[in-house]
Design an enzyme around this catalytic site. Structure first.
Site, mmCIF file in Angstrom:
data_model
loop_
_atom_site.group_PDB
_atom_site.id
_atom_site.type_symbol
_atom_site.label_atom_id
_atom_site.label_comp_id
_atom_site.label_asym_id
_atom_site.label_seq_id
_atom_site.Cartn_x
_atom_site.Cartn_y
_atom_site.Cartn_z
ATOM 1 N N ARG A 40 0.825 -1.222 0.000
ATOM 2 C CA ARG A 40 0.000 0.000 0.000
ATOM 3 C C ARG A 40 0.854 1.265 0.000
ATOM 4 O O ARG A 40 0.432 2.304 0.532
ATOM 5 C CB ARG A 40 -0.961 0.024 1.193
ATOM 6 C CG ARG A 40 -2.078 -1.010 1.114
ATOM 7 C CD ARG A 40 -3.051 -0.808 2.265
ATOM 8 N NE ARG A 40 -3.988 -1.927 2.370
ATOM 9 C CZ ARG A 40 -4.614 -2.272 3.490
ATOM 10 N NH1 ARG A 40 -4.379 -1.624 4.618
ATOM 11 N NH2 ARG A 40 -5.460 -3.285 3.502
ATOM 12 N N ARG A 44 -3.125 6.676 1.034
ATOM 13 C CA ARG A 44 -3.649 7.855 1.718
ATOM 14 C C ARG A 44 -2.658 8.559 2.636
ATOM 15 O O ARG A 44 -2.905 9.696 3.043
ATOM 16 C CB ARG A 44 -4.893 7.459 2.521
ATOM 17 C CG ARG A 44 -6.104 7.164 1.647
ATOM 18 C CD ARG A 44 -7.275 6.706 2.481
ATOM 19 N NE ARG A 44 -7.054 5.377 3.028
ATOM 20 C CZ ARG A 44 -7.821 4.813 3.952
ATOM 21 N NH1 ARG A 44 -8.835 5.486 4.472
ATOM 22 N NH2 ARG A 44 -7.569 3.582 4.377
ATOM 23 N N ASP A 90 -6.885 -2.835 -7.430
ATOM 24 C CA ASP A 90 -7.547 -3.450 -6.289
ATOM 25 C C ASP A 90 -7.842 -4.903 -6.620
ATOM 26 O O ASP A 90 -8.059 -5.254 -7.795
ATOM 27 C CB ASP A 90 -8.845 -2.715 -5.953
ATOM 28 C CG ASP A 90 -9.391 -3.112 -4.586
ATOM 29 O OD1 ASP A 90 -8.926 -2.536 -3.577
ATOM 30 O OD2 ASP A 90 -10.235 -4.021 -4.511
ATOM 31 N N TYR A 166 -15.189 -11.899 -0.171
ATOM 32 C CA TYR A 166 -15.931 -10.680 -0.487
ATOM 33 C C TYR A 166 -17.160 -10.986 -1.345
ATOM 34 O O TYR A 166 -18.231 -10.399 -1.143
ATOM 35 C CB TYR A 166 -15.035 -9.699 -1.243
ATOM 36 C CG TYR A 166 -14.065 -8.932 -0.403
ATOM 37 C CD1 TYR A 166 -14.486 -7.850 0.368
ATOM 38 C CD2 TYR A 166 -12.711 -9.262 -0.397
ATOM 39 C CE1 TYR A 166 -13.583 -7.108 1.121
ATOM 40 C CE2 TYR A 166 -11.797 -8.524 0.354
ATOM 41 C CZ TYR A 166 -12.241 -7.455 1.113
ATOM 42 O OH TYR A 166 -11.346 -6.723 1.875
#
Length: 357
Positions: A40, A44, A90, A166
């Site tokens: 990652r 962010r 992703d 998921y």
């Protein structure tokens, strides 16, 4: 553990000794200063990412915009000089390209229309829609063209068990109970879903290699939810099938498998020979890993992301301990999971200096 040269491993006419440090370590080389990247690393915690993210629309829009996704992929390379860039994308682009509705809601994470025993696999296409993912492969091409030769480009996908979790639950769940129960009570149907994902994931990874990825990583983020028999059945076996297809086409492309929370299963993974590199989460003792895992395969990891948030002496000691334990064999320095959004930039700079000092 060396591999023959292939179309996107060491470049044509290039020996392993001339290749990027990450490729050299994954071929079995021990280096005094290990190559460094972070899971990652495009995200962010970076102000430049946050600025671009505000302009991109939805998260999936960003993943499917080659220019913006390439820029995000390259941001941490420019800032920190990491030894590898990992494609900004992703794991849920695979169910999206199989026809399952995927959306990302701010503050809530991914949302999918869940698969049920009643729907079966009817909502899914029979194979991956490569056109849907064409922007992802264009991103790979753009990034590879922009990277210097010594910086490796990593493509990735989620492992079938993690992605299926998921798809069944429609969201992230604390212990993947919906998918585990589905696998227990409808094993034939769950097996068919895993088979569909093996085919789609192998296709997705192969296309990333064709576009310029030099290393592949498979994320088994939910390995820790599976008891040992199910870990072998729903994680190791499907991942092995995917890696076999990659090796059949591109034997020079190393594959890292990161099975988070697998515990002793990580040792089984290393001993199996499935992976060229074995990712270690932060719960694994690096001294134990040097004896039980690194003797079989190069390892990657495994700094606690919160030690990076803490910084200072905590970070310095943690880095030194990992290097002391794993420095005697092939080792890629990384986190034991993804970098956290609250991580200070200065602490990443401290990490880079400590690993390379």
């Amino acid at each position: 553990m060396s591999h023959p040269s292939g179309p996107a491993g060491p470049a044509f006419g290039q020996t392993v000794s001339q290749a990027a440090p990450l490729l050299r370590v994954l071929s079995g080389e021990t280096r005094e200063k290990p190559p460094l990247w972070m899971m990652r690393q495009a995200g962010r915690y970076l102000p430049e990412y946050r600025a671009l993210r505000e302009k991109a629309g939805s998260f999936l829009d960003l993943c499917y915009d080659p220019e913006k996704a390439a820029e995000v992929t390259l941001q941490p390379i420019r800032r920190f000089g990491f030894d590898a860039a990992i494609l900004f994308s992703d794991i849920l682009v695979v169910p999206d390209a199989l026809g399952q509705r995927v959306r990302f809601l701010e503050g809530e994470g991914p949302q999918l229309d869940p698969l049920t025993p009643e729907t079966g696999l009817a909502p899914l296409a029979g194979e991956l829609d490569a056109e849907r993912l064409a922007p992802v492969y264009e991103t790979v091409r753009m990034v590879r063209a922009a990277l210097p030769p010594q910086v490796a480009l990593i493509g990735f996908a989620g492992a079938p068990w993690t992605v299926a979790s998921y798809m069944v639950a429609g969201r992230s769940t604390p212990d993947q109970a919906p998918a585990r129960l589905f696998a227990y009570t409808h094993p034939v149907l769950f097996g068919a879903l895993v088979d569909r994902l093996v085919d789609a994931t192998a296709s997705h990874l192969l296309r990333q290699v064709e576009a310029g990825a030099q290393v592949l990583q498979i994320f088994e983020s939910f390995a820790g939810a599976l008891p040992p028999p199910l870990f072998r059945r729903w994680s190791l076996e499907p991942v092995s099938r995917i890696v076999s297809r990659i090796r059949a086409r591109y034997p020079a492309i190393p594959v890292i498998v990161f099975a988070r929370g697998a515990g002793a299963g990580v040792e089984e993974l290393a001993q199996s020979g499935i992976a060229d590199g074995v990712g270690l989460d932060w719960t694994i003792d690096p001294w134990r890993a040097s004896d039980a895992i690194q003797v079989h395969r190069p390892v990657q990891g495994n700094l606690d992301p919160l030690a990076l948030v803490a910084g200072g002496d905590v970070l310095a000691r943690a880095v030194d301990d990992i290097r002391a334990a794993l420095g005697g064999g092939p080792h890629v320095f990384n986190l034991g999971h993804g970098i956290l959004p609250q991580t200070p930039i200065a602490h990443v700079e401290q990490l880079v200096a400590r690993v390379r000092g």
